[in-house]
Design a protein around this motif. Sequence first.
Motif, PDB file in Angstrom:
ATOM      1  N   TYR A  33       0.797  -1.228   0.000  1.00 58.75           N
ATOM      2  CA  TYR A  33       0.000   0.000   0.000  1.00 58.75           C
ATOM      3  C   TYR A  33       0.831   1.280   0.000  1.00 58.75           C
ATOM      4  CZ  TYR A  33      -3.692  -3.320   0.953  1.00 58.75           C
ATOM      5  OH  TYR A  33      -4.553  -4.387   0.856  1.00 58.75           O
ATOM      6  N   LYS A  34       2.103   1.166   0.276  1.00 60.73           N
ATOM      7  CA  LYS A  34       3.002   2.335   0.270  1.00 60.73           C
ATOM      8  C   LYS A  34       2.418   3.483   1.108  1.00 60.73           C
ATOM      9  CE  LYS A  34       5.148   0.951  -4.039  1.00 60.73           C
ATOM     10  NZ  LYS A  34       4.521  -0.395  -4.042  1.00 60.73           N
ATOM     11  N   ASP A  35       2.051   4.605   0.471  1.00 60.21           N
ATOM     12  CA  ASP A  35       1.526   5.747   1.232  1.00 60.21           C
ATOM     13  C   ASP A  35       0.017   5.668   1.447  1.00 60.21           C
ATOM     14  OD1 ASP A  35       4.035   6.897   1.432  1.00 60.21           O
ATOM     15  OD2 ASP A  35       3.804   8.033  -0.436  1.00 60.21           O
ATOM     16  N   GLU A  36      -0.597   4.606   0.963  1.00 59.18           N
ATOM     17  CA  GLU A  36      -2.050   4.501   1.077  1.00 59.18           C
ATOM     18  C   GLU A  36      -2.463   3.580   2.220  1.00 59.18           C
ATOM     19  OE1 GLU A  36      -4.534   4.930  -2.543  1.00 59.18           O
ATOM     20  OE2 GLU A  36      -2.756   4.119  -3.541  1.00 59.18           O
ATOM     21  N   ILE A  37      -1.722   3.668   3.309  1.00 56.48           N
ATOM     22  CA  ILE A  37      -2.045   2.920   4.521  1.00 56.48           C
ATOM     23  C   ILE A  37      -1.718   3.792   5.725  1.00 56.48           C
ATOM     24  CG2 ILE A  37       0.234   1.809   4.637  1.00 56.48           C
ATOM     25  CD1 ILE A  37      -1.235  -0.689   5.747  1.00 56.48           C
ATOM     26  N   VAL A  38      -2.515   3.680   6.761  1.00 57.87           N
ATOM     27  CA  VAL A  38      -2.322   4.470   7.969  1.00 57.87           C
ATOM     28  C   VAL A  38      -2.536   3.571   9.181  1.00 57.87           C
ATOM     29  CG1 VAL A  38      -4.739   5.194   8.073  1.00 57.87           C
ATOM     30  CG2 VAL A  38      -2.989   6.627   9.121  1.00 57.87           C
ATOM     31  N   HIS A  60       8.749   6.717   8.250  1.00 59.92           N
ATOM     32  CA  HIS A  60       7.933   7.895   7.941  1.00 59.92           C
ATOM     33  C   HIS A  60       6.454   7.536   7.845  1.00 59.92           C
ATOM     34  CE1 HIS A  60      11.590  10.211   7.174  1.00 59.92           C
ATOM     35  NE2 HIS A  60      12.036   9.158   6.531  1.00 59.92           N
ATOM     36  N   ALA A  61       6.073   6.469   8.506  1.00 61.48           N
ATOM     37  CA  ALA A  61       4.677   6.014   8.461  1.00 61.48           C
ATOM     38  C   ALA A  61       3.754   7.060   9.085  1.00 61.48           C
ATOM     39  CB  ALA A  61       4.532   4.685   9.195  1.00 61.48           C
ATOM     40  N   LYS A  62       2.504   7.041   8.635  1.00 62.31           N
ATOM     41  CA  LYS A  62       1.490   7.956   9.158  1.00 62.31           C
ATOM     42  C   LYS A  62       0.691   7.252  10.246  1.00 62.31           C
ATOM     43  CE  LYS A  62      -2.479  10.788   7.745  1.00 62.31           C
ATOM     44  NZ  LYS A  62      -3.348  11.191   6.599  1.00 62.31           N
ATOM     45  N   ILE A  63       0.603   7.899  11.396  1.00 61.23           N
ATOM     46  CA  ILE A  63      -0.119   7.346  12.546  1.00 61.23           C
ATOM     47  C   ILE A  63      -1.150   8.365  13.009  1.00 61.23           C
ATOM     48  CG2 ILE A  63       0.105   6.587  14.945  1.00 61.23           C
ATOM     49  CD1 ILE A  63       2.977   5.703  14.198  1.00 61.23           C
ATOM     50  N   ILE A  64      -2.385   7.904  13.183  1.00 60.79           N
ATOM     51  CA  ILE A  64      -3.418   8.814  13.663  1.00 60.79           C
ATOM     52  C   ILE A  64      -3.911   8.369  15.038  1.00 60.79           C
ATOM     53  CG2 ILE A  64      -4.183   9.551  11.378  1.00 60.79           C
ATOM     54  CD1 ILE A  64      -6.508   7.594  11.603  1.00 60.79           C
ATOM     55  N   PHE A  65      -4.234   9.346  15.845  1.00 58.36           N
ATOM     56  CA  PHE A  65      -4.806   9.111  17.176  1.00 58.36           C
ATOM     57  C   PHE A  65      -6.148   9.814  17.219  1.00 58.36           C
ATOM     58  CE2 PHE A  65      -5.368  10.874  21.537  1.00 58.36           C
ATOM     59  CZ  PHE A  65      -5.579   9.677  22.202  1.00 58.36           C
ATOM     60  N   LEU A  66      -7.197   9.065  17.543  1.00 61.01           N
ATOM     61  CA  LEU A  66      -8.537   9.639  17.609  1.00 61.01           C
ATOM     62  C   LEU A  66      -8.682  10.405  18.920  1.00 61.01           C
ATOM     63  CD1 LEU A  66     -10.555   6.584  16.223  1.00 61.01           C
ATOM     64  CD2 LEU A  66      -9.717   8.595  14.973  1.00 61.01           C
ATOM     65  N   ASP A  67      -8.447  11.688  18.842  1.00 63.59           N
ATOM     66  CA  ASP A  67      -8.442  12.539  20.033  1.00 63.59           C
ATOM     67  C   ASP A  67      -9.856  13.000  20.352  1.00 63.59           C
ATOM     68  OD1 ASP A  67      -7.919  14.200  22.109  1.00 63.59           O
ATOM     69  OD2 ASP A  67      -6.743  15.660  20.962  1.00 63.59           O
ATOM     70  N   GLU A  80       3.427  12.566  23.612  1.00 62.95           N
ATOM     71  CA  GLU A  80       4.567  13.482  23.488  1.00 62.95           C
ATOM     72  C   GLU A  80       5.895  12.737  23.621  1.00 62.95           C
ATOM     73  OE1 GLU A  80       4.269  16.616  22.447  1.00 62.95           O
ATOM     74  OE2 GLU A  80       2.153  16.041  22.287  1.00 62.95           O
ATOM     75  N   LYS A  81       5.943  11.755  24.500  1.00 60.74           N
ATOM     76  CA  LYS A  81       7.160  10.949  24.642  1.00 60.74           C
ATOM     77  C   LYS A  81       7.446  10.153  23.368  1.00 60.74           C
ATOM     78  CE  LYS A  81       6.779  10.311  29.671  1.00 60.74           C
ATOM     79  NZ  LYS A  81       6.558   9.326  30.764  1.00 60.74           N
ATOM     80  N   VAL A  82       6.392   9.608  22.786  1.00 63.86           N
ATOM     81  CA  VAL A  82       6.551   8.827  21.554  1.00 63.86           C
ATOM     82  C   VAL A  82       7.023   9.722  20.410  1.00 63.86           C
ATOM     83  CG1 VAL A  82       5.308   7.498  19.802  1.00 63.86           C
ATOM     84  CG2 VAL A  82       4.897   7.063  22.230  1.00 63.86           C
ATOM     85  N   LYS A  83       6.499  10.923  20.328  1.00 66.49           N
ATOM     86  CA  LYS A  83       6.924  11.854  19.285  1.00 66.49           C
ATOM     87  C   LYS A  83       8.418  12.140  19.385  1.00 66.49           C
ATOM     88  CE  LYS A  83       2.617  14.442  18.529  1.00 66.49           C
ATOM     89  NZ  LYS A  83       1.954  15.762  18.676  1.00 66.49           N
ATOM     90  N   LYS A  84       8.925  12.253  20.590  1.00 64.86           N
ATOM     91  CA  LYS A  84      10.354  12.537  20.786  1.00 64.86           C
ATOM     92  C   LYS A  84      11.213  11.319  20.451  1.00 64.86           C
ATOM     93  CE  LYS A  84       9.656  16.093  24.317  1.00 64.86           C
ATOM     94  NZ  LYS A  84       9.859  16.480  25.753  1.00 64.86           N
ATOM     95  N   ARG A  85      10.711  10.128  20.745  1.00 62.73           N
ATOM     96  CA  ARG A  85      11.485   8.915  20.492  1.00 62.73           C
ATOM     97  C   ARG A  85      11.505   8.564  18.998  1.00 62.73           C
ATOM     98  NH1 ARG A  85      12.736   4.067  24.042  1.00 62.73           N
ATOM     99  NH2 ARG A  85      13.331   2.407  22.589  1.00 62.73           N
ATOM    100  N   TYR A  86      10.397   8.853  18.292  1.00 65.68           N
ATOM    101  CA  TYR A  86      10.294   8.521  16.875  1.00 65.68           C
ATOM    102  C   TYR A  86       9.958   9.794  16.086  1.00 65.68           C
ATOM    103  CZ  TYR A  86       9.542   3.959  19.124  1.00 65.68           C
ATOM    104  OH  TYR A  86       9.642   2.832  19.914  1.00 65.68           O
ATOM    105  N   PRO A  87      10.887  10.729  16.002  1.00 67.75           N
ATOM    106  CA  PRO A  87      10.576  12.049  15.437  1.00 67.75           C
ATOM    107  C   PRO A  87      10.180  12.038  13.967  1.00 67.75           C
ATOM    108  CG  PRO A  87      12.941  11.785  15.746  1.00 67.75           C
ATOM    109  CD  PRO A  87      12.288  10.631  16.442  1.00 67.75           C
ATOM    110  N   SER A  88      10.571  11.021  13.208  1.00 61.50           N
ATOM    111  CA  SER A  88      10.258  11.009  11.778  1.00 61.50           C
ATOM    112  C   SER A  88       8.867  10.473  11.470  1.00 61.50           C
ATOM    113  CB  SER A  88      11.300  10.188  11.004  1.00 61.50           C
ATOM    114  OG  SER A  88      11.294   8.836  11.430  1.00 61.50           O
ATOM    115  N   LEU A  89       8.217   9.820  12.442  1.00 59.06           N
ATOM    116  CA  LEU A  89       6.864   9.321  12.211  1.00 59.06           C
ATOM    117  C   LEU A  89       5.887  10.498  12.140  1.00 59.06           C
ATOM    118  CD1 LEU A  89       6.680   6.256  14.645  1.00 59.06           C
ATOM    119  CD2 LEU A  89       6.943   6.205  12.158  1.00 59.06           C
ATOM    120  N   LYS A  90       4.880  10.363  11.312  1.00 59.54           N
ATOM    121  CA  LYS A  90       3.869  11.413  11.168  1.00 59.54           C
ATOM    122  C   LYS A  90       2.695  11.103  12.091  1.00 59.54           C
ATOM    123  CE  LYS A  90       5.222  11.775   6.318  1.00 59.54           C
ATOM    124  NZ  LYS A  90       4.803  11.525   4.914  1.00 59.54           N
TER     125      LYS A  90
END
Length: 233
Positions: A33-38, A60-67, A80-90
């Motif tokens: 799926y390349k960029d067509e998966i989340v 560089h995978a895209k990750i969504i959180f249902l806020d 926020e901790k995860v963002k710092k550990r994996y800065p390249s993830l979206k």
Amino acid sequence: MITYENWDKSKISSFLNSKPDSLDVLKWAFQEYKDEIVYSCSFGAEGIVLIDLIYKVNKHAKIIFLDTGLHFPETYELIEKVKKRYPSLKIILTKPKVSLEEQTKWYDEELWSHNPNLCCHMRKVVPLKEALMDVKAWISGLRRDQSPTRKNTQYINKDEKFRKIKICPLIYWSWEDIMTYINLNRLPYNPLHDNGYPSIGCAPCTHPVTDSMNLRAGRWAGNAKTECGLHQG
């Protein structure tokens, strides 16, 4: 590319017959799926494991959180901790179009207490449906031993709810497997897991669990509801 519209299980039978592990499934998913998966992540323990595995495959995978606006403070701190550990993830926090103030105005206070299905639909199901509009597949952290409704989940599923392909790499992992992986790899995780919360959702509808045989017993306790609606056809 295998999509909901052209779903044919025979097209993936050779891959599944090779007895893939979780990393194999993720590699297949991102190649397919390349960029067509989340990845839709709740940032529970399973979510942390999947984020770490996904990072090994696609940094560089895209990750969504249902806020929903109703999560525990510990959950937001973990993100926020995860963002710092994996800065390249979206990592994207997806919010409902209906604010909590508007929801209260239309349905009175604490809709989740008297109509949890409607609350989940507005704050989780609709936002996920919108987030999946531009992709062909999504990744979920479902495990078979979480509940009877999930015992037949496959690695690769035709998702009738959102008309997408749903990838579930952790179906054979146990709760012990999840926590062992987290501890061995020194991953950040929600401290509520150490206080009787194996499954963590919105704060008003999540309570500690005393029944070790039912890890989701703390979700909507005292209510016949067992799922938020994301994984129901």
